[in-house]
Design a protein around this motif. Structure first.
Motif, mmCIF file in Angstrom:
data_model
loop_
_atom_site.group_PDB
_atom_site.id
_atom_site.type_symbol
_atom_site.label_atom_id
_atom_site.label_comp_id
_atom_site.label_asym_id
_atom_site.label_seq_id
_atom_site.Cartn_x
_atom_site.Cartn_y
_atom_site.Cartn_z
ATOM 1 N N VAL A 170 0.857 -1.187 0.000
ATOM 2 C CA VAL A 170 0.000 0.000 0.000
ATOM 3 C C VAL A 170 0.892 1.235 0.000
ATOM 4 O O VAL A 170 1.777 1.360 0.853
ATOM 5 C CB VAL A 170 -0.927 0.021 1.241
ATOM 6 N N PRO A 171 0.698 2.152 -0.945
ATOM 7 C CA PRO A 171 1.542 3.355 -0.989
ATOM 8 C C PRO A 171 1.500 4.122 0.339
ATOM 9 O O PRO A 171 0.444 4.348 0.914
ATOM 10 C CB PRO A 171 0.909 4.184 -2.117
ATOM 11 N N GLY A 172 2.690 4.480 0.821
ATOM 12 C CA GLY A 172 2.787 5.241 2.056
ATOM 13 C C GLY A 172 2.914 4.392 3.301
ATOM 14 O O GLY A 172 3.130 4.924 4.394
ATOM 15 N N ILE A 173 2.771 3.065 3.152
ATOM 16 C CA ILE A 173 2.860 2.156 4.305
ATOM 17 C C ILE A 173 3.998 1.170 4.077
ATOM 18 O O ILE A 173 4.105 0.570 3.006
ATOM 19 C CB ILE A 173 1.557 1.383 4.528
ATOM 20 N N GLU A 174 4.833 1.006 5.084
ATOM 21 C CA GLU A 174 5.898 0.015 5.009
ATOM 22 C C GLU A 174 5.970 -0.746 6.326
ATOM 23 O O GLU A 174 5.837 -0.152 7.399
ATOM 24 C CB GLU A 174 7.253 0.661 4.723
ATOM 25 N N ALA A 175 6.150 -2.049 6.221
ATOM 26 C CA ALA A 175 6.289 -2.883 7.410
ATOM 27 C C ALA A 175 7.618 -3.638 7.339
ATOM 28 O O ALA A 175 8.014 -4.101 6.261
ATOM 29 C CB ALA A 175 5.136 -3.865 7.531
ATOM 30 N N ARG A 176 8.277 -3.733 8.465
ATOM 31 C CA ARG A 176 9.549 -4.453 8.555
ATOM 32 C C ARG A 176 9.553 -5.328 9.801
ATOM 33 O O ARG A 176 8.752 -5.116 10.717
ATOM 34 C CB ARG A 176 10.730 -3.474 8.612
#
Length: 247
Positions: A176-182
Protein backbone atom coordinates in the motif's frame (compact mmCIF):
# COMPACT_ATOMS: atom_id res chain seq x y z
CA UNK A 1 -4.79 21.82 21.74
CA UNK A 2 -6.69 18.98 23.47
CA UNK A 3 -6.13 18.41 27.18
CA UNK A 4 -4.95 14.78 27.09
CA UNK A 5 -4.20 14.76 30.83
CA UNK A 6 -7.82 15.58 31.56
CA UNK A 7 -9.07 13.09 28.97
CA UNK A 8 -6.97 10.32 30.54
CA UNK A 9 -8.13 11.17 34.07
CA UNK A 10 -11.77 11.09 32.99
CA UNK A 11 -11.32 7.81 31.12
CA UNK A 12 -9.58 6.20 34.11
CA UNK A 13 -12.50 7.05 36.38
CA UNK A 14 -15.27 6.38 33.88
CA UNK A 15 -16.36 10.04 33.82
CA UNK A 16 -18.37 11.50 30.95
CA UNK A 17 -18.80 15.14 30.01
CA UNK A 18 -22.23 15.08 31.62
CA UNK A 19 -21.30 13.39 34.91
CA UNK A 20 -18.23 15.57 35.48
CA UNK A 21 -20.23 18.67 34.54
CA UNK A 22 -22.78 17.84 37.23
CA UNK A 23 -20.07 17.57 39.88
CA UNK A 24 -18.29 20.72 38.68
CA UNK A 25 -21.57 22.61 38.42
CA UNK A 26 -21.09 23.60 34.78
CA UNK A 27 -22.64 22.79 31.41
CA UNK A 28 -21.43 19.54 29.73
CA UNK A 29 -20.32 21.62 26.74
CA UNK A 30 -17.89 23.42 29.04
CA UNK A 31 -16.29 20.12 30.01
CA UNK A 32 -16.15 19.13 26.35
CA UNK A 33 -14.26 22.36 25.59
CA UNK A 34 -11.86 21.71 28.47
CA UNK A 35 -10.99 18.36 26.92
CA UNK A 36 -11.11 18.94 23.17
CA UNK A 37 -10.09 22.59 22.94
CA UNK A 38 -7.79 22.75 25.94
CA UNK A 39 -9.81 25.50 27.63
CA UNK A 40 -8.90 26.33 31.24
CA UNK A 41 -11.81 26.78 33.67
CA UNK A 42 -11.97 29.31 36.47
CA UNK A 43 -9.82 28.34 39.44
CA UNK A 44 -12.75 27.51 41.74
CA UNK A 45 -14.35 25.34 39.06
CA UNK A 46 -11.02 23.70 38.24
CA UNK A 47 -10.41 22.88 41.90
CA UNK A 48 -13.84 21.27 42.17
CA UNK A 49 -13.33 19.23 39.01
CA UNK A 50 -9.82 18.14 40.04
CA UNK A 51 -11.06 17.09 43.48
CA UNK A 52 -13.83 15.07 41.84
CA UNK A 53 -11.32 13.31 39.61
CA UNK A 54 -8.83 12.81 42.43
CA UNK A 55 -6.15 14.70 40.49
CA UNK A 56 -3.87 17.65 41.19
CA UNK A 57 -5.41 20.78 39.66
CA UNK A 58 -2.06 22.01 38.33
CA UNK A 59 -1.43 18.67 36.64
CA UNK A 60 -4.71 19.01 34.76
CA UNK A 61 -4.37 22.75 34.09
CA UNK A 62 -0.72 23.93 34.38
CA UNK A 63 -1.81 27.47 33.39
CA UNK A 64 -3.39 27.86 36.81
CA UNK A 65 -0.05 27.63 38.54
CA UNK A 66 0.48 31.12 39.92
CA UNK A 67 4.21 31.00 40.55
CA UNK A 68 6.74 29.33 38.30
CA UNK A 69 8.24 26.45 40.24
CA UNK A 70 10.84 23.86 39.46
CA UNK A 71 9.34 21.09 37.36
CA UNK A 72 9.08 17.69 38.98
CA UNK A 73 8.37 16.11 35.58
CA UNK A 74 9.15 16.80 31.95
CA UNK A 75 6.91 19.34 30.20
CA UNK A 76 6.48 16.69 27.51
CA UNK A 77 4.71 14.27 29.85
CA UNK A 78 0.97 14.26 29.13
CA UNK A 79 -0.11 11.25 31.18
CA UNK A 80 1.31 8.26 33.02
CA UNK A 81 -0.55 4.94 33.11
CA UNK A 82 0.37 2.27 35.65
CA UNK A 83 -0.26 -0.49 33.10
CA UNK A 84 -0.76 -0.67 29.36
CA UNK A 85 -4.04 -2.42 30.12
CA UNK A 86 -5.22 0.89 31.63
CA UNK A 87 -4.78 2.74 28.33
CA UNK A 88 -8.04 2.86 26.35
CA UNK A 89 -7.36 1.63 22.82
CA UNK A 90 -9.27 4.71 21.66
CA UNK A 91 -6.35 6.85 22.91
CA UNK A 92 -4.07 5.14 20.36
CA UNK A 93 -6.56 5.01 17.50
CA UNK A 94 -7.59 8.64 18.06
CA UNK A 95 -3.93 9.65 17.88
CA UNK A 96 -3.56 7.75 14.61
CA UNK A 97 -6.76 9.22 13.19
CA UNK A 98 -5.54 12.77 13.90
CA UNK A 99 -2.06 12.24 12.44
CA UNK A 100 -1.07 14.10 9.29
CA UNK A 101 2.60 13.26 8.77
CA UNK A 102 3.90 10.30 10.76
CA UNK A 103 2.62 7.07 12.26
CA UNK A 104 5.32 4.81 13.69
CA UNK A 105 4.75 1.54 15.54
CA UNK A 106 7.61 -0.40 17.16
CA UNK A 107 6.54 -3.63 18.85
CA UNK A 108 7.14 -7.33 18.93
CA UNK A 109 3.47 -8.12 18.29
CA UNK A 110 0.89 -5.88 20.04
CA UNK A 111 -1.97 -7.84 18.53
CA UNK A 112 -4.26 -6.22 21.11
CA UNK A 113 -4.64 -3.33 18.65
CA UNK A 114 -6.25 -5.42 15.94
CA UNK A 115 -8.26 -7.42 18.45
CA UNK A 116 -9.72 -4.31 20.10
CA UNK A 117 -10.00 -2.23 16.92
CA UNK A 118 -10.65 -4.42 13.84
CA UNK A 119 -10.65 -1.31 11.58
CA UNK A 120 -6.98 -0.62 12.28
CA UNK A 121 -5.79 -1.54 8.78
CA UNK A 122 -8.53 0.58 7.21
CA UNK A 123 -7.53 3.51 9.41
CA UNK A 124 -3.88 3.17 8.41
CA UNK A 125 -4.83 3.01 4.73
CA UNK A 126 -6.90 6.18 5.13
CA UNK A 127 -4.07 8.05 6.80
CA UNK A 128 -1.58 6.91 4.15
CA UNK A 129 -3.97 7.99 1.38
CA UNK A 130 -3.96 11.47 2.93
CA UNK A 131 -0.16 11.65 2.77
CA UNK A 132 0.78 10.26 6.20
CA UNK A 133 3.89 8.05 6.26
CA UNK A 134 3.18 4.81 8.14
CA UNK A 135 6.02 2.60 9.42
CA UNK A 136 5.35 -0.65 11.28
CA UNK A 137 8.25 -2.54 12.91
CA UNK A 138 7.32 -6.02 14.15
CA UNK A 139 9.40 -8.58 16.00
CA UNK A 140 11.14 -11.27 13.96
CA UNK A 141 9.62 -14.47 15.36
CA UNK A 142 12.85 -16.36 14.63
CA UNK A 143 15.18 -13.92 16.39
CA UNK A 144 17.02 -14.77 19.57
CA UNK A 145 15.75 -11.66 21.33
CA UNK A 146 12.12 -12.57 20.72
CA UNK A 147 12.69 -16.09 22.04
CA UNK A 148 14.51 -14.71 25.07
CA UNK A 149 11.64 -12.32 25.82
CA UNK A 150 9.27 -15.30 25.84
CA UNK A 151 11.49 -17.06 28.38
CA UNK A 152 11.81 -13.97 30.56
CA UNK A 153 8.04 -13.43 30.64
CA UNK A 154 7.40 -17.17 31.10
CA UNK A 155 5.39 -17.03 27.88
CA UNK A 156 7.42 -19.66 26.09
CA UNK A 157 6.81 -19.91 22.35
CA UNK A 158 3.64 -17.87 22.74
CA UNK A 159 5.38 -14.62 21.91
CA UNK A 160 6.82 -16.12 18.73
CA UNK A 161 3.32 -17.16 17.73
CA UNK A 162 2.03 -13.68 18.48
CA UNK A 163 4.74 -12.15 16.27
CA UNK A 164 3.61 -14.37 13.42
CA UNK A 165 -0.02 -13.50 14.07
CA UNK A 166 0.85 -9.78 14.05
CA UNK A 167 2.54 -10.27 10.69
CA UNK A 168 -0.65 -11.87 9.39
CA UNK A 169 -2.67 -8.88 10.60
CA UNK A 170 -0.41 -6.34 8.88
CA UNK A 171 0.39 -8.32 5.72
CA UNK A 172 -2.65 -6.94 3.80
CA UNK A 173 -0.98 -3.52 4.06
CA UNK A 174 2.19 -4.63 2.25
CA UNK A 175 2.42 -2.75 -1.01
CA UNK A 176 0.00 0.00 0.00
CA UNK A 177 1.54 3.36 -0.99
CA UNK A 178 2.79 5.24 2.06
CA UNK A 179 2.86 2.16 4.31
CA UNK A 180 5.90 0.02 5.01
CA UNK A 181 6.29 -2.88 7.41
CA UNK A 182 9.55 -4.45 8.55
CA UNK A 183 10.67 -7.09 11.04
CA UNK A 184 13.40 -6.49 13.59
CA UNK A 185 15.38 -8.64 15.98
CA UNK A 186 16.49 -5.97 18.43
CA UNK A 187 16.08 -6.07 22.19
CA UNK A 188 12.75 -4.30 22.68
CA UNK A 189 13.30 -1.99 25.63
CA UNK A 190 10.09 -0.10 24.86
CA UNK A 191 7.15 -0.48 22.51
CA UNK A 192 6.43 2.81 20.74
CA UNK A 193 3.23 4.16 19.21
CA UNK A 194 3.83 7.52 17.52
CA UNK A 195 1.39 9.85 15.77
CA UNK A 196 3.04 13.10 14.64
CA UNK A 197 4.10 14.90 17.85
CA UNK A 198 2.42 12.47 20.24
CA UNK A 199 3.98 9.25 21.47
CA UNK A 200 2.96 6.41 23.76
CA UNK A 201 5.89 4.56 25.33
CA UNK A 202 5.17 1.12 26.79
CA UNK A 203 8.19 0.64 29.05
CA UNK A 204 9.06 -3.04 29.36
CA UNK A 205 9.93 -4.60 32.70
CA UNK A 206 11.91 -7.82 33.04
CA UNK A 207 9.59 -10.77 33.60
CA UNK A 208 6.40 -8.72 33.14
CA UNK A 209 4.08 -9.03 30.16
CA UNK A 210 3.75 -5.78 28.21
CA UNK A 211 0.13 -5.27 29.25
CA UNK A 212 1.26 -5.10 32.89
CA UNK A 213 4.05 -2.57 32.32
CA UNK A 214 3.66 1.24 32.54
CA UNK A 215 2.98 3.60 29.66
CA UNK A 216 3.79 7.27 29.40
CA UNK A 217 2.11 9.60 26.93
CA UNK A 218 4.45 12.24 25.53
CA UNK A 219 3.86 15.32 23.41
CA UNK A 220 6.86 16.93 21.69
CA UNK A 221 7.81 20.27 23.21
CA UNK A 222 10.86 21.29 21.19
CA UNK A 223 14.07 19.73 19.96
CA UNK A 224 16.17 17.55 22.19
CA UNK A 225 13.47 16.41 24.61
CA UNK A 226 12.36 12.97 25.71
CA UNK A 227 10.10 12.67 22.66
CA UNK A 228 13.05 13.11 20.29
CA UNK A 229 15.09 10.53 22.22
CA UNK A 230 12.45 7.87 21.57
CA UNK A 231 11.83 9.02 17.99
CA UNK A 232 15.54 8.65 17.24
CA UNK A 233 15.48 5.23 18.87
CA UNK A 234 12.72 4.17 16.48
CA UNK A 235 14.77 5.39 13.50
CA UNK A 236 17.79 3.41 14.70
CA UNK A 237 15.78 0.19 14.97
CA UNK A 238 14.08 0.85 11.64
CA UNK A 239 17.48 1.11 9.94
CA UNK A 240 18.35 -2.42 11.10
CA UNK A 241 14.97 -3.98 10.22
CA UNK A 242 14.19 -6.13 7.19
CA UNK A 243 11.39 -5.15 4.78
CA UNK A 244 8.46 -7.54 4.58
CA UNK A 245 7.91 -8.60 1.00
CA UNK A 246 4.64 -9.26 -0.75
CA UNK A 247 3.82 -12.94 -1.09
Amino acid sequence: MPNERLRAAMAAGGWTYATLATKAEVDPKSVERWVNLGRTPRRTTALLAAETLGEDVHTLWPALRQARAARAVSPELVALYEKRADVPVSVITDMFAQSREHIDVLVYAAIFLHEAYPRLNDLLRERAADGCTVRIALGDADSQNVRQRGEEEKFGHGIESRCRLALMHYRPLIGVPGIEARTHGTTLYNSLFRADDQLLVNAHVWGVNAYGAPVWHLRRNGAGGIFDTYAQSFDAVWATASPIREE
